[in-house]
Design a protein around this motif. Structure first.
Motif, PDB file in Angstrom:
ATOM      1  N   PRO A   1      49.898 -99.493  -7.039  1.00  0.00           N
ATOM      2  CA  PRO A   1      49.737 -98.366  -7.915  1.00  0.00           C
ATOM      3  C   PRO A   1      50.868 -98.489  -9.011  1.00  0.00           C
ATOM      4  O   PRO A   1      51.906 -99.096  -8.726  1.00  0.00           O
ATOM      5  CB  PRO A   1      49.796 -97.252  -7.123  1.00  0.00           C
ATOM      6  CG  PRO A   1      49.627 -97.412  -5.658  1.00  0.00           C
ATOM      7  CD  PRO A   1      50.241 -99.218  -5.739  1.00  0.00           C
ATOM      8  N   ILE A   2      50.464 -98.026 -10.258  1.00  0.00           N
ATOM      9  CA  ILE A   2      51.364 -97.870 -11.339  1.00  0.00           C
ATOM     10  C   ILE A   2      52.475 -97.024 -11.003  1.00  0.00           C
ATOM     11  O   ILE A   2      52.278 -95.952 -10.417  1.00  0.00           O
ATOM     12  CB  ILE A   2      50.578 -97.313 -12.615  1.00  0.00           C
ATOM     13  CG1 ILE A   2      49.543 -98.218 -13.140  1.00  0.00           C
ATOM     14  CG2 ILE A   2      51.801 -97.060 -13.628  1.00  0.00           C
ATOM     15  CD1 ILE A   2      50.215 -99.402 -13.491  1.00  0.00           C
TER      16      ILE A   2
ATOM     17  N   MET B   1      57.687 -98.308 -16.422  1.00  0.00           N
ATOM     18  CA  MET B   1      57.897 -97.023 -15.471  1.00  0.00           C
ATOM     19  C   MET B   1      59.348 -96.943 -14.894  1.00  0.00           C
ATOM     20  O   MET B   1      59.872 -96.096 -14.474  1.00  0.00           O
ATOM     21  CB  MET B   1      56.872 -97.019 -14.403  1.00  0.00           C
ATOM     22  CG  MET B   1      55.514 -96.762 -14.759  1.00  0.00           C
ATOM     23  SD  MET B   1      55.320 -95.098 -15.245  1.00  0.00           S
ATOM     24  CE  MET B   1      55.798 -94.039 -14.040  1.00  0.00           C
ATOM     25  N   ALA B   2      60.062 -98.176 -15.091  1.00  0.00           N
ATOM     26  CA  ALA B   2      61.411 -98.132 -14.469  1.00  0.00           C
ATOM     27  C   ALA B   2      62.240 -97.218 -15.106  1.00  0.00           C
ATOM     28  O   ALA B   2      63.114 -96.437 -14.286  1.00  0.00           O
ATOM     29  CB  ALA B   2      61.897 -99.684 -14.823  1.00  0.00           C
TER      30      ALA B   2
ATOM     31  N   LEU C   1      57.989 -87.492 -14.714  1.00  0.00           N
ATOM     32  CA  LEU C   1      57.033 -88.647 -15.047  1.00  0.00           C
ATOM     33  C   LEU C   1      56.424 -89.393 -13.937  1.00  0.00           C
ATOM     34  O   LEU C   1      55.229 -89.517 -13.597  1.00  0.00           O
ATOM     35  CB  LEU C   1      57.230 -89.432 -16.374  1.00  0.00           C
ATOM     36  CG  LEU C   1      56.191 -90.459 -16.717  1.00  0.00           C
ATOM     37  CD1 LEU C   1      54.877 -89.853 -17.048  1.00  0.00           C
ATOM     38  CD2 LEU C   1      56.699 -91.452 -17.957  1.00  0.00           C
ATOM     39  N   LYS C   2      57.457 -89.868 -13.067  1.00  0.00           N
ATOM     40  CA  LYS C   2      57.038 -90.656 -11.797  1.00  0.00           C
ATOM     41  C   LYS C   2      56.168 -89.630 -10.773  1.00  0.00           C
ATOM     42  O   LYS C   2      55.078 -90.245 -10.162  1.00  0.00           O
ATOM     43  CB  LYS C   2      58.308 -91.015 -11.327  1.00  0.00           C
ATOM     44  CG  LYS C   2      58.932 -92.085 -11.750  1.00  0.00           C
ATOM     45  CD  LYS C   2      60.239 -92.609 -11.319  1.00  0.00           C
ATOM     46  CE  LYS C   2      60.856 -93.830 -11.943  1.00  0.00           C
ATOM     47  NZ  LYS C   2      62.184 -94.303 -11.451  1.00  0.00           N
TER      48      LYS C   2
ATOM     49  N   GLU D   1      54.780 -93.107 -20.445  1.00  0.00           N
ATOM     50  CA  GLU D   1      53.980 -92.077 -21.178  1.00  0.00           C
ATOM     51  C   GLU D   1      52.472 -92.560 -21.529  1.00  0.00           C
ATOM     52  O   GLU D   1      51.660 -91.863 -21.288  1.00  0.00           O
ATOM     53  CB  GLU D   1      54.634 -91.415 -22.310  1.00  0.00           C
ATOM     54  CG  GLU D   1      55.809 -90.581 -21.952  1.00  0.00           C
ATOM     55  CD  GLU D   1      57.067 -91.344 -21.747  1.00  0.00           C
ATOM     56  OE1 GLU D   1      57.094 -92.824 -21.850  1.00  0.00           O
ATOM     57  OE2 GLU D   1      58.150 -90.834 -21.506  1.00  0.00           O
ATOM     58  N   GLN D   2      52.729 -93.810 -22.000  1.00  0.00           N
ATOM     59  CA  GLN D   2      51.221 -94.351 -22.437  1.00  0.00           C
ATOM     60  C   GLN D   2      50.321 -94.711 -21.075  1.00  0.00           C
ATOM     61  O   GLN D   2      49.047 -94.529 -21.273  1.00  0.00           O
ATOM     62  CB  GLN D   2      51.596 -95.933 -23.007  1.00  0.00           C
ATOM     63  CG  GLN D   2      52.022 -95.724 -24.439  1.00  0.00           C
ATOM     64  CD  GLN D   2      52.298 -96.853 -25.040  1.00  0.00           C
ATOM     65  OE1 GLN D   2      52.911 -97.740 -24.452  1.00  0.00           O
ATOM     66  NE2 GLN D   2      52.223 -96.901 -26.339  1.00  0.00           N
TER      67      GLN D   2
END
Length: 173
Positions: free
Chosen positions: A74-75, A92-93, A99-100, A128-129
Motif C-alpha cells: 500500500p502507498i 510519502m516519506a 497525511l499518513k 498530496e498528489q
C-alpha cells in the motif's frame, strides 16, 4: 540505441531463464507477464523491451492483474527492507502524520471497495498528489479502475525495466 549501450540489457538477454525470470518477478509479480517477456528475448533495445512489456500488460486477464497488484505494498507503507518500494514511494516519506493517517484510511476504503491495494505509479509524486488520486479514483467502477491499474502497472514496469537495462550488475533494484 543498441543493447551494448546498456550492459544490464545484454546481461538480461544472456541470463539463464531462472535468473531472468527472477529479475522479471521483481519488476512485476504477474507470472503471465513475466513469461511473455522471457519468451521474447533477446531484446535489441530498451524500447523493444518496453514494447513487449506494454503488449504483455495489455493481454493480462483480471486474475493476472490481481497477481501483479499483490506484489505491491500500500502507498505509505512500503515493504520493510525493500529499496524499490522505498524509492518509489519516497513522496510519502516526508508526509505529515495527518497525511499518513488519511492515506491509511483511504487505502483501506479503496481496498474494501475494489479488493486490492490502491496502485499508482508513485515515482515523482508527492503524498498530496497520491492522496488526491485515491480520492478521485475511489468513485470509479471496478472496470474503470482495472484499466487505470493496468496503465499504472505499465508505467511502474517501464521504470523497473529501465533499471534492469541500465544496471551493469544486472539486478532489478
Amino acid at each position: 540505441m543498441s543493447s551494448s549501450s546498456f550492459p544490464g540489457l545484454t546481461r538480461f538477454n544472456t541470463a539463464d531463464d531462472s535468473t531472468a525470470a527472477a529479475a522479471l518477478h521483481e519488476v512485476c509479480a504477474s507470472r503471465a507477464w513475466g513469461s511473455k517477456i522471457l519468451a521474447r528475448r533477446p531484446y535489441a533495445t530498451t524500447e523493444a523491451l518496453f514494447a513487449a512489456s506494454d503488449a504483455a500488460m495489455a493481454e493480462l486477464s483480471a486474475e493476472d492483474l490481481a497477481e501483479a497488484m499483490a506484489g505491491h505494498p500500500p502507498i505509505g507503507r512500503p515493504k520493510p527492507g525493500d529499496p524499490t518500494s522505498n524509492r518509489e514511494q519516497s513522496g510519502m516519506a516526508g508526509a505529515s502524520d495527518e497525511l499518513k493517517a488519511e492515506m491509511l484510511e483511504l487505502n483501506l476504503a479503496y481496498q474494501e471497495k475494489f479488493g486490492h491495494v490502491f496502485l499508482i505509479c508513485a515515482s515523482g509524486r508527492t503524498g498530496e498528489q497520491m492522496r488526491d488520486a485515491v480520492r478521485n479514483r475511489i468513485d470509479n467502477t471496478p472496470e474503470q479502475e482495472r484499466e487505470i491499474v493496468r496503465v499504472e502497472l505499465g508505467k511502474i514496469n517501464r521504470i523497473r525495466l529501465t533499471r534492469i537495462a541500465e544496471n551493469a550488475e544486472g539486478d532489478a533494484a
